[in-house]
Design an enzyme around this catalytic site. Sequence first.
Site, short mmCIF file in Angstrom:
data_model
loop_
_atom_site.label_atom_id
_atom_site.label_comp_id
_atom_site.label_asym_id
_atom_site.label_seq_id
_atom_site.Cartn_x
_atom_site.Cartn_y
_atom_site.Cartn_z
N LYS A 54 0.82 -1.22 0.00
CA LYS A 54 0.00 0.00 0.00
C LYS A 54 0.85 1.27 0.00
O LYS A 54 0.34 2.34 -0.32
CB LYS A 54 -0.97 0.01 1.18
CG LYS A 54 -0.39 0.28 2.54
CD LYS A 54 -1.48 0.22 3.60
CE LYS A 54 -0.95 0.43 5.00
NZ LYS A 54 -0.44 1.78 5.23
N ASP A 55 2.14 1.15 0.34
CA ASP A 55 3.00 2.33 0.37
C ASP A 55 3.73 2.58 -0.94
O ASP A 55 4.33 3.64 -1.13
CB ASP A 55 4.04 2.20 1.49
CG ASP A 55 3.41 2.20 2.87
OD1 ASP A 55 2.28 2.70 3.00
OD2 ASP A 55 4.04 1.70 3.82
N ARG A 92 0.20 10.24 15.04
CA ARG A 92 1.33 9.75 14.26
C ARG A 92 2.24 8.88 15.11
O ARG A 92 2.07 8.78 16.31
CB ARG A 92 2.10 10.93 13.66
CG ARG A 92 1.27 11.75 12.68
CD ARG A 92 2.05 12.91 12.09
NE ARG A 92 1.26 13.62 11.09
CZ ARG A 92 0.43 14.61 11.36
NH1 ARG A 92 0.28 15.01 12.61
NH2 ARG A 92 -0.26 15.20 10.40
N CYS A 150 -1.21 7.12 -1.97
CA CYS A 150 -1.50 6.37 -0.74
C CYS A 150 -2.14 7.23 0.34
O CYS A 150 -2.61 6.71 1.34
CB CYS A 150 -0.23 5.70 -0.22
SG CYS A 150 1.01 6.84 0.44
N ARG A 183 -8.08 8.40 4.66
CA ARG A 183 -9.09 7.41 4.30
C ARG A 183 -9.82 6.91 5.55
O ARG A 183 -11.06 6.86 5.58
CB ARG A 183 -8.43 6.23 3.57
CG ARG A 183 -9.38 5.06 3.26
CD ARG A 183 -8.60 3.85 2.74
NE ARG A 183 -7.60 3.40 3.70
CZ ARG A 183 -7.85 2.60 4.73
NH1 ARG A 183 -9.07 2.15 4.94
NH2 ARG A 183 -6.88 2.24 5.54
N ARG A 184 -9.05 6.54 6.58
CA ARG A 184 -9.69 6.06 7.81
C ARG A 184 -10.54 7.15 8.45
O ARG A 184 -11.64 6.88 8.94
CB ARG A 184 -8.62 5.55 8.78
CG ARG A 184 -7.96 4.26 8.32
CD ARG A 184 -6.81 3.84 9.21
NE ARG A 184 -6.19 2.62 8.71
CZ ARG A 184 -4.90 2.32 8.82
NH1 ARG A 184 -4.08 3.18 9.42
NH2 ARG A 184 -4.42 1.19 8.33
N ARG A 225 1.64 4.70 19.04
CA ARG A 225 0.20 5.00 19.00
C ARG A 225 -0.55 4.27 20.11
O ARG A 225 -1.44 4.84 20.75
CB ARG A 225 -0.37 4.63 17.63
CG ARG A 225 0.23 5.47 16.50
CD ARG A 225 -0.40 5.14 15.17
NE ARG A 225 0.44 5.60 14.07
CZ ARG A 225 0.02 5.86 12.85
NH1 ARG A 225 -1.26 5.71 12.55
NH2 ARG A 225 0.84 6.26 11.91
#
Length: 253
Positions: A28-29, A94, A187, A76-77, A100
């Site tokens: 995905k990156d 971040r 992305c 997106r999230r 996190r």
Amino acid sequence: ALGRGVFVKELEAALRAGTVDLAVHSAKDLPTGEGPGLRVAAVLRRGDPRDALVSRDGSPLAGLRPGAVVGTDSPRRRAFLLAARPDLAVVPLRGNVDTRLRRLEAGACDAVVLAAVGLDRLGWGDRITERLDPAVMLPAPGQGALAVQVRAEDRAVEAWVRPLDDPATAAEVRAERAFLQAMGGGCRAPIAALARVADGRLVLQGAAVSPDGRQVVRGDASGPPQDATAIGERLARHLLAQGAGALAAEART
């Protein structure tokens, strides 16, 4: 904070310089266009592609208190969270997974959303409160898959890596990345896609979401796995005709 693209570029530069012979990326990156002189030689069998909610009190997404604070660094999230729960306060969060989770435990937020596969690979799958249904939060293109990149002319390394390739996952990722590229996103765009190969057929779901979650354009397309790229491009054309391009453009402004 440094974007994921910086680390991809560093690995690609090391490949071109001959410092390393292969690079392993989260699919995905990777940029949607193949880097000059490089090629993806294998895509490994996919882990769980879903997003995962981890909450301090064990509440699932639907059970979070009104106005609960949810941390994520993904547009997106954020967009899908607001689409499902407009009352939530979605804040930037971040750092690596451990950072996190520590901030969650320290009370910086009530919940965080992370890639399920990242928690699984770290052995922390038991910390997941809810693996979010793609109907609620469609994953990022390529999420859950690892791609092995080599120099295009290095046939020896490519031959060594090739047996690691999982054809079904590779077809899924090709469809998702073709969709993303045809949608004009990267992305960081609020564009989502998930393909699945089953019984000799590839089914691709795709979506674009406005940053505030108020507008969601979704669709699906299917066909034989060998047509993965064409399926992704076809679905993108379908969603763009429904106004999905404006949602992606809104996120870039």
